[in-house]
Every structure is written in C-alpha cells, then in structure tokens.
Design an enzyme around this catalytic site. Structure first.
Site, mmCIF file in Angstrom:
data_model
loop_
_atom_site.group_PDB
_atom_site.id
_atom_site.type_symbol
_atom_site.label_atom_id
_atom_site.label_comp_id
_atom_site.label_asym_id
_atom_site.label_seq_id
_atom_site.Cartn_x
_atom_site.Cartn_y
_atom_site.Cartn_z
ATOM 1 N N GLN A 104 5.202 2.663 12.294
ATOM 2 C CA GLN A 104 4.056 3.663 11.731
ATOM 3 C C GLN A 104 3.970 4.939 12.601
ATOM 4 O O GLN A 104 4.115 6.172 12.290
ATOM 5 C CB GLN A 104 3.087 3.365 10.810
ATOM 6 C CG GLN A 104 2.697 2.497 10.204
ATOM 7 C CD GLN A 104 1.587 2.099 9.958
ATOM 8 O OE1 GLN A 104 0.425 2.743 8.870
ATOM 9 N NE2 GLN A 104 1.359 0.285 10.580
ATOM 10 N N HIS A 122 7.499 6.150 9.747
ATOM 11 C CA HIS A 122 6.938 8.045 9.369
ATOM 12 C C HIS A 122 8.100 8.867 10.006
ATOM 13 O O HIS A 122 6.988 10.092 10.826
ATOM 14 C CB HIS A 122 5.408 7.837 9.297
ATOM 15 C CG HIS A 122 4.590 6.577 8.940
ATOM 16 N ND1 HIS A 122 3.387 6.405 9.224
ATOM 17 C CD2 HIS A 122 5.258 6.625 7.606
ATOM 18 C CE1 HIS A 122 3.084 5.798 7.997
ATOM 19 N NE2 HIS A 122 4.031 5.951 7.084
ATOM 20 N N ALA A 243 -4.166 -4.418 22.731
ATOM 21 C CA ALA A 243 -2.746 -4.162 21.997
ATOM 22 C C ALA A 243 -1.708 -4.688 23.438
ATOM 23 O O ALA A 243 -1.423 -6.523 23.287
ATOM 24 C CB ALA A 243 -1.506 -3.853 21.605
HETATM 25 N N1 APR Z 1 -5.373 -2.666 20.982
HETATM 26 C C1 APR Z 1 -5.114 -2.768 20.085
HETATM 27 N N2 APR Z 1 -5.482 -2.306 18.934
HETATM 28 C C2 APR Z 1 -5.782 -0.978 19.016
HETATM 29 C C3 APR Z 1 -5.634 -0.105 19.832
HETATM 30 C C4 APR Z 1 -5.446 -1.230 21.360
HETATM 31 N N3 APR Z 1 -5.250 -0.527 23.194
HETATM 32 N N4 APR Z 1 -6.410 1.060 19.964
HETATM 33 C C5 APR Z 1 -7.050 1.197 19.142
HETATM 34 N N5 APR Z 1 -6.506 -0.278 18.247
HETATM 35 C C6 APR Z 1 -6.487 -0.266 16.161
HETATM 36 C C7 APR Z 1 -7.802 0.730 16.195
HETATM 37 O O1 APR Z 1 -9.191 -0.669 16.219
HETATM 38 C C8 APR Z 1 -7.426 0.825 14.613
HETATM 39 O O2 APR Z 1 -8.048 0.003 13.988
HETATM 40 O O3 APR Z 1 -5.787 0.208 15.901
HETATM 41 C C9 APR Z 1 -5.772 0.513 14.573
HETATM 42 C C10 APR Z 1 -5.045 1.964 14.910
HETATM 43 O O4 APR Z 1 -5.619 2.278 13.299
HETATM 44 P P1 APR Z 1 -5.412 3.784 12.729
HETATM 45 O O5 APR Z 1 -5.671 5.611 13.965
HETATM 46 O O6 APR Z 1 -5.371 4.101 11.391
HETATM 47 O O7 APR Z 1 -3.278 4.496 13.027
HETATM 48 P P2 APR Z 1 -2.584 3.395 11.894
HETATM 49 O O8 APR Z 1 -3.118 2.242 11.233
HETATM 50 O O9 APR Z 1 -1.213 3.579 12.824
HETATM 51 O O10 APR Z 1 -2.352 4.549 10.759
HETATM 52 C C11 APR Z 1 -0.846 4.439 10.119
HETATM 53 O O11 APR Z 1 -2.167 6.802 9.370
HETATM 54 O O12 APR Z 1 -2.429 8.778 9.512
HETATM 55 C C12 APR Z 1 -1.106 7.764 8.955
HETATM 56 O O13 APR Z 1 0.972 8.874 9.509
HETATM 57 C C13 APR Z 1 -0.723 8.363 9.997
HETATM 58 O O14 APR Z 1 1.333 6.302 11.140
HETATM 59 C C14 APR Z 1 -0.403 6.759 10.918
HETATM 60 C C15 APR Z 1 -0.874 5.880 9.606
#
Ligand code: APR
Length: 259
Positions: A104, A122, A243
């Site tokens: 994404q 995306h 991660a």
């Molecule tokens: N290791 C593991 N998990 C992590 C880390 C890390 N270092 N840093 C953050 N996270 C987790 C957070 O706890 C959260 O659950 O990754 C997740 C990120 O979630 P979002 O911020 O919602 O991002 P994402 O899921 O990629 O969003 C999806 O939403 O806004 C749109 O287009 C945008 O592609 C994006 C989509």
C-alpha cells in the site's frame, strides 16, 4: 516471541506460495511516518488534502503542501532508505519463498531494497503522471521546476496537461493491473504475511479477507506494533513488535533452515 518466530519459519519453509501485504508500518523505521499511529501523517494534516476532488480544485495548493512536507522532513520520501524489514522481504524473494509483494506504500522502498515482484496497490509517489496524456516524469524534476519558480502548477512536458503525483488519492480507483494481480495472487497464496498495516482502508484490506474465505484458506501471519482492525477476523498468528526486528529474526532463521 521466539516460539512464534520458530513457528512462522516452519510455516514459511513448508509454504508453496507466500504473498506479503505491507503498509506504512514497514517504513516508519526508515523515518517516514505512518498515517494513523500517534504522530502519523493524518494526525498532522487533513487526509482530505490527498483527495482527488480537492487536488483538481487547486493543484498548485497540493504541490505547495507536498513541498512543505518534504522540506520540513515530515513526509520526505526521497531521502528515506530501505530498512531491515524491506531487505528481509527482498531476500525472501531471492530465496524463492516470497512470490509476490503487494504494498500500500508509495515510497518505493521495497523496490530500492531489491524486491522485484512488487504490486504498487496505491501507486508510487516518486513519479508524477500527466492527467491528460498519462506521461510519467520523476517527481524530483517536477519539484525542481516548482522550486525554481518556473511554474506554480507543474505541467506535462509533452502535452501541457496538469501533473499529479502517481499515487492513488482518496476517491481514485486502484490501478486495474494492481487489482488484477492482487486478486490472482490472493487466490494462489497459501500463506499471507501482513506487515505494518492497520487494515482500515479498502480494497487493500479485502486481501486478507479474500485469502481466508477461499478453499483451502491461506494462513495469515500478522506482524504489527498493535493488532490491526481485522486481526480477530483474519489473523492466524499475530507477532507484536518492530517489523525490522521481527523480519530480521525470521529471515536469519529461514536462511539457516534452507542452508
Ligand atoms: N513495525 C511494525 N508495525 C508498525 C511499525 C513498525 N516499525 N510502525 C507502525 N506500525 C503499525 C502501526 O501500529 C499501524 O497498525 O503499522 C500500522 C500502520 O497503519 P496506518 O498508519 O493506518 O497505515 P496503512 O495501514 O498502511 O494505511 C493504509 O491508508 O491513508 C491511506 O493510502 C494510505 O496506504 C495508506 C492506507
């Protein structure tokens, strides 16, 4: 956690068709904020700024915001580097374990880490696309023209159409090729790694649901700092933590298993 890592490695070593679905949590350790965690991008700016309707109303307003976020370092994709989690997934592909990586993310870090079979669900923010003739240009060149004052609203060098980052804005359709490949890969996979995503945005969040309802269902392994919105529904295993740390442990053990 060690017991979980051991179990994950056993599953991956036996798997025939591993697919990964990644989100912004992959890149926070590269200095790019995610969206919904504390300090995430949507806690600082209105997501509506990244909607296609608002972009079309005033493209130069978006391009100014983009430059501000880049220059302030709040959302500077160009200077970010792949982290060990990106490198681990690229290695998993080289070991012929990971067949496809659906991301994404728009930061190009999987490709820079060496992953080849990457589905940009995306799009990709490091390219700009002409809304008229679909020509592509590196976004650095476009930002250069804006910063040198040559143009307020960047225009396509070929046809003069309005340029937009080649990332999917809210209200835009997922690229049909990305959608099609993701559906095919979801149907084929027997293990889905879901890394660093809150699974709050559809249709990307549909992928783990799809792999669970097919017959036979795939095994879904979630790696995240916190449970995703769908973990009860889809995850067979949930590894809580960084991660980078978790993926490094997994790839090190996998290489040990396969050597
Ligand atoms: N290791 C593991 N998990 C992590 C880390 C890390 N270092 N840093 C953050 N996270 C987790 C957070 O706890 C959260 O659950 O990754 C997740 C990120 O979630 P979002 O911020 O919602 O991002 P994402 O899921 O990629 O969003 C999806 O939403 O806004 C749109 O287009 C945008 O592609 C994006 C989509």
């Amino acid at each position: 956690m060690e017991k979980q890592i051991k179990k994950v490695v056993e599953i991956l070593a036996k798997a025939k068709n591993v697919v990964a679905l990644t989100g912004a949590g992959m890149s926070t350790e590269s200095g790019i904020p995610d969206f919904r965690s504390p300090g995430g991008l949507w806690t600082k700016i209105d997501p509506g700024e990244f909607s296609i309707d608002r972009f079309l109303q005033n493209p130069s307003r978006f391009w100014r915001l983009n430059l501000r976020l880049k220059q302030s370092g709040e959302f500077d994709l160009a200077s970010a580097k792949p982290n060990p989690a990106h490198l681990a997934l690229a290695q998993m592909e080289r070991l012929n374990i990971l067949k496809c990586l659906i991301t994404q993310n728009i930061d190009n870090l999987h490709q820079r880490a060496g992953s080849v079979e990457v589905v940009e669900f995306h799009g990709n923010f490091l390219r700009a696309v002409c809304l008229k003739c679909k020509a592509l240009e590196p976004i650095d060149d476009v930002e250069e023209r804006i910063m040198s004052g040559q143009e307020e609203t960047p225009r396509c060098l070929k046809c003069g159409g309005v340029l937009k980052p080649d990332a999917i804005f809210f209200g835009e359709a997922i690229p049909s090729r990305a959608l099609m490949i993701s559906q095919i890969q979801s149907q084929k996979c027997d293990v889905l790694l879901v890394i660093g995503t809150s699974l709050q945005v559809f249709p990307a969040a549909q992928i783990p649901i799809a792999v669970k309802i097919k017959a036979p269902p795939a095994t879904v392994i979630e790696i995240n700092r916190e449970p995703s919105a769908l973990h009860e529904q889809v995850s067979d295993m949930l590894l809580i933590g960084s991660a980078s740390e978790i993926m490094t442990k997994i790839i090190n053990r996998l290489e040990g298993e396969l050597s």
